[in-house]
Write a protein that holds these residues in place. Sequence first.
Motif, mmCIF file in Angstrom:
data_model
loop_
_atom_site.group_PDB
_atom_site.id
_atom_site.type_symbol
_atom_site.label_atom_id
_atom_site.label_comp_id
_atom_site.label_asym_id
_atom_site.label_seq_id
_atom_site.Cartn_x
_atom_site.Cartn_y
_atom_site.Cartn_z
ATOM 1 N N THR A 166 51.122 38.963 33.390
ATOM 2 C CA THR A 166 50.719 37.564 33.549
ATOM 3 C C THR A 166 50.455 37.330 35.034
ATOM 4 O OG1 THR A 166 52.092 36.890 31.681
ATOM 5 C CG2 THR A 166 51.339 35.159 33.158
ATOM 6 N N LEU A 167 49.234 36.922 35.359
ATOM 7 C CA LEU A 167 48.835 36.776 36.760
ATOM 8 C C LEU A 167 48.223 35.391 36.948
ATOM 9 C CD1 LEU A 167 48.882 38.631 39.286
ATOM 10 C CD2 LEU A 167 46.493 39.184 38.770
ATOM 11 N N GLU A 168 48.903 34.574 37.768
ATOM 12 C CA GLU A 168 48.430 33.224 38.043
ATOM 13 C C GLU A 168 48.177 32.447 36.750
ATOM 14 O OE1 GLU A 168 44.996 33.733 40.462
ATOM 15 O OE2 GLU A 168 46.130 34.440 42.211
ATOM 16 N N GLY A 169 49.113 32.639 35.791
ATOM 17 C CA GLY A 169 49.038 31.910 34.521
ATOM 18 C C GLY A 169 48.093 32.513 33.503
ATOM 19 N N ALA A 170 47.342 33.552 33.891
ATOM 20 C CA ALA A 170 46.388 34.169 32.967
ATOM 21 C C ALA A 170 46.977 35.442 32.355
ATOM 22 C CB ALA A 170 45.094 34.506 33.691
ATOM 23 N N GLN A 171 46.669 35.655 31.068
ATOM 24 C CA GLN A 171 47.114 36.879 30.413
ATOM 25 C C GLN A 171 46.189 38.031 30.804
ATOM 26 O OE1 GLN A 171 49.930 37.445 28.169
ATOM 27 N NE2 GLN A 171 49.316 39.435 28.971
ATOM 28 N N CYS A 172 46.790 39.096 31.326
ATOM 29 C CA CYS A 172 46.016 40.268 31.741
ATOM 30 C C CYS A 172 46.565 41.509 31.053
ATOM 31 C CB CYS A 172 46.097 40.456 33.249
ATOM 32 S SG CYS A 172 45.532 39.028 34.200
ATOM 33 N N ILE A 173 45.739 42.542 30.988
ATOM 34 C CA ILE A 173 46.153 43.848 30.481
ATOM 35 C C ILE A 173 45.698 44.901 31.483
ATOM 36 C CG2 ILE A 173 45.825 45.589 28.684
ATOM 37 C CD1 ILE A 173 45.454 43.315 26.669
ATOM 38 N N ILE A 174 46.640 45.716 31.946
ATOM 39 C CA ILE A 174 46.320 46.840 32.832
ATOM 40 C C ILE A 174 46.087 48.074 31.964
ATOM 41 C CG2 ILE A 174 47.093 48.286 34.746
ATOM 42 C CD1 ILE A 174 46.883 45.462 35.666
ATOM 43 N N ASP A 175 44.921 48.694 32.120
ATOM 44 C CA ASP A 175 44.570 49.885 31.347
ATOM 45 C C ASP A 175 44.648 51.095 32.271
ATOM 46 O OD1 ASP A 175 42.953 51.988 30.055
ATOM 47 O OD2 ASP A 175 42.467 50.416 28.612
ATOM 48 N N VAL A 176 45.610 52.009 32.009
ATOM 49 C CA VAL A 176 45.825 53.134 32.927
ATOM 50 C C VAL A 176 44.995 54.363 32.554
ATOM 51 C CG1 VAL A 176 48.127 52.317 33.527
ATOM 52 C CG2 VAL A 176 47.876 54.001 31.693
ATOM 53 N N LEU A 177 44.216 54.277 31.471
ATOM 54 C CA LEU A 177 43.235 55.320 31.172
ATOM 55 C C LEU A 177 41.946 55.025 31.960
ATOM 56 C CD1 LEU A 177 42.079 57.782 29.701
ATOM 57 C CD2 LEU A 177 41.643 56.309 27.713
ATOM 58 N N MET A 179 41.857 52.687 34.309
ATOM 59 C CA MET A 179 42.293 52.167 35.614
ATOM 60 C C MET A 179 41.534 50.889 35.962
ATOM 61 S SD MET A 179 44.889 53.825 36.559
ATOM 62 C CE MET A 179 45.134 53.452 38.287
ATOM 63 N N LYS A 180 41.595 49.946 35.029
ATOM 64 C CA LYS A 180 40.999 48.630 35.210
ATOM 65 C C LYS A 180 41.990 47.574 34.735
ATOM 66 C CE LYS A 180 36.863 49.796 36.705
ATOM 67 N NZ LYS A 180 36.415 49.406 38.064
ATOM 68 N N MET A 181 41.784 46.356 35.197
ATOM 69 C CA MET A 181 42.550 45.225 34.690
ATOM 70 C C MET A 181 41.610 44.311 33.918
ATOM 71 S SD MET A 181 44.982 42.403 36.589
ATOM 72 C CE MET A 181 43.675 41.326 37.162
ATOM 73 N N TYR A 182 42.041 43.862 32.737
ATOM 74 C CA TYR A 182 41.278 42.910 31.942
ATOM 75 C C TYR A 182 41.994 41.561 32.017
ATOM 76 C CZ TYR A 182 39.380 47.267 30.071
ATOM 77 O OH TYR A 182 38.800 48.504 29.946
ATOM 78 N N ARG A 183 41.274 40.536 32.455
ATOM 79 C CA ARG A 183 41.864 39.196 32.528
ATOM 80 C C ARG A 183 41.181 38.305 31.493
ATOM 81 N NH1 ARG A 183 42.084 36.322 38.214
ATOM 82 N NH2 ARG A 183 39.835 36.076 37.883
ATOM 83 N N PHE A 184 42.019 37.604 30.711
ATOM 84 C CA PHE A 184 41.511 36.809 29.597
ATOM 85 C C PHE A 184 41.647 35.321 29.883
ATOM 86 C CE2 PHE A 184 42.814 40.884 27.936
ATOM 87 C CZ PHE A 184 41.796 41.214 27.062
ATOM 88 N N SER A 185 40.718 34.574 29.362
ATOM 89 C CA SER A 185 40.836 33.116 29.410
ATOM 90 C C SER A 185 41.895 32.697 28.391
ATOM 91 C CB SER A 185 39.490 32.475 29.059
ATOM 92 O OG SER A 185 39.218 32.659 27.675
ATOM 93 N N PRO A 186 42.388 31.468 28.458
ATOM 94 C CA PRO A 186 43.402 31.024 27.482
ATOM 95 C C PRO A 186 42.927 31.132 26.029
ATOM 96 C CG PRO A 186 43.285 29.485 29.318
ATOM 97 C CD PRO A 186 42.150 30.451 29.501
ATOM 98 N N GLU A 187 41.609 31.079 25.821
ATOM 99 C CA GLU A 187 41.073 31.173 24.458
ATOM 100 C C GLU A 187 40.848 32.627 24.026
ATOM 101 O OE1 GLU A 187 39.410 29.328 26.909
ATOM 102 O OE2 GLU A 187 40.602 27.555 26.359
#
Length: 700
Positions: A166-177, A179-187
């Motif tokens: 959780t980064l600055e209130g946003a749900q994120c997923i770190i992908d270590v295959l 090596m990127k971060m996915y940041r999602f909107s609340p929807e």
Amino acid sequence: MKIYDDKHIKNVVFVGAHNSGKTTLAETMLFEAGLINRRGSVENKNTVSDHHEVEHERGNSIFATPLHTEWRNYKINIIDTPGLDDFIGEIISSIRVSDTILTVLNAQHGVEVGTEIIWNYIDKYHKPTIFVINQIDHLNAKFDESFQSIKSLVGNNAIKIQYPLTLEGAQCIIDVLKMKMYRFSPEGGKPEKLEIPDEQKELANRLHNELIEKAAENDETLMELFFDKGTLNEDEMRQGIKAGMLNHELFPIFCVSALKDMGTGRLMGFIDNVAPAAADMKPEQSVEGKEINAHKEGPTILFIFKTVYQPNLGQITFFKVMSGEVRLNDKLTNFRNDETETINQLFIMDGKERHPVTKLTVGDIGATLKLKFTETNDTLAAPNHSIQMKSIKFPHPRVRKAIFAVNTKDEEKLSESLKKIHSQDPTVAISFSKEGKQLVLSCQGDLHLATIEWALKHIYGVEARFEKPKIAFRETIQRSSTSNYRHKKQSGGSGQFAEVHLKIEPWTQNMEEPQGFNIRGKEEIDLSWGGKLLFYNCIVGGVIDQRYLPSIMKGILEVMENGPLVNSYIRDVRVMVYDGKMHSVDSNDISFKIAGAHAFKDAFLNANPKLLEPVLELTVKVPEEMVGNVMTDLQARRSMIQGIESNNSYQVLKCLTPEAELYGFSTDLRSLTQGRATFKSSFSSYQPVPTNVQKELVGH
């Protein structure tokens, strides 16, 4: 509809405990791929998967439902399965035809009892498995604890591909295959693809290197590359992960929010690029020991893993193409019964929707209608290619009920309906108890029973009632006894006369022959209901003609089929017929049969008769904190605890329990443990009924 080849077909079964989110995840995948325009929900009863009326009534999945989606030039066949072990048959049959298992966990609970039960079957079939931790956006989500519970289940070969942040209130997923971060909107929906933040790089790099090492371990060529370069690129990592999955030695872990459509697209991409296809799997073995290779050029072989009866359609038969191709109007042979079936219709199924196709190739899953001679577990193959796939092994039932038609005119209809239900769901067993004169239905649990009752009423038009089944007691004796009986009947003309003297004793294995008798003949009968009858001819001086001895034995056997205590079978008795009388005119077979029966019954009642009851080996797996309540319940059921073993955070209780005391145990166990415990039972032996219990049963 586009036809995909075997390398671009992925068969994935969704399994997991109740409320882990399998149906929601399947719905989201169909939406993400654009195959549906609007996502349904379990609460609104409008998902593609849970389409049966009984599922809407009960609010949970009951049937395994085949679906499909298409993602980046791949076809993904999905089978969404129930989460309750009452419907374990649906789960096992789906695992059998899958190429990859996607095990869904609720991030609030991690591995649950339901997950462990299912894992035992995944492990048995050695299937490639992905773990997906769902509901990562929930306030009570515990990703790290869920990950540790997976490691406790499968060992150190569980490896993170992703972790949530959780980064600055946003749900994120770190992908270590990647090596990127996915940041999602609340929807939710399509994420932003970003670089991994500096404060996460150390952890992400460590997990990335762990993944490289695990990937390299599963392929010698990759191991050499790793030693040469000190790393692997993304394609090489995918190759190693896939090899590890095929070896059942690497279990990738993803995280998603199925409800918010977070991470589902990336998961589908991994299924496309990495998860094994049918063409990657090891050849299957037939019953005859033949290898069945997943080749398009091979003979057509279909394995039937599921059948469903619907009133408006008849029987729907679901199959996997194990070899070759199947086309409309193909004639295939069922080598179990040598019957020929014609494939008049061919479909891909999405819940209740049927999409007609002209052919399906090896590795694909499809359905057809109105086969006449084919059931679950059957194999259909091209003529002159006699073959049978190994059957799915279903678990033994745990709940038994006597079943009757409310309207006695429906008894034949009830019997026929139950046969259809069994042919569709082999975890349902139907038997007739000759002793209890009852039709007995056996199934996996109370919820399973409720769905059977619903199907009988709403699909087959039969209202049924259920009762506690009569217990199959046995009767025997504890001491010797002698008796004689004279049968005499005179009614003008030839009458009836016979007199029989006999002695009975308890029979045990390897006991000495009877003492004090002139033994002239002996018959040892293995009784169909268990135990033995030993019948000795000890007649001297011809007081009873030899030809009447079979009639005496017949009379004794008739009594043994309907014992005098509770009308149960008698076992483990030896009888010595040593004296008697006959009449040259009035003696006949029926007279000696009657005399033998009465003499045996009188002797039996004077030989300290004893009831024997069936005792079961019962194994109960229960969370540690709930053991006390379960043990108290078991002891109240006259259980003898044989041992307790630890299994992670569970205790496994092993005990011997009378079958008569297990009635209602499934319901009580679910209540005592909030559904977190499970059990299995099997017949152990017949044991003497306690004296006080026998008095209640016999009535004196």
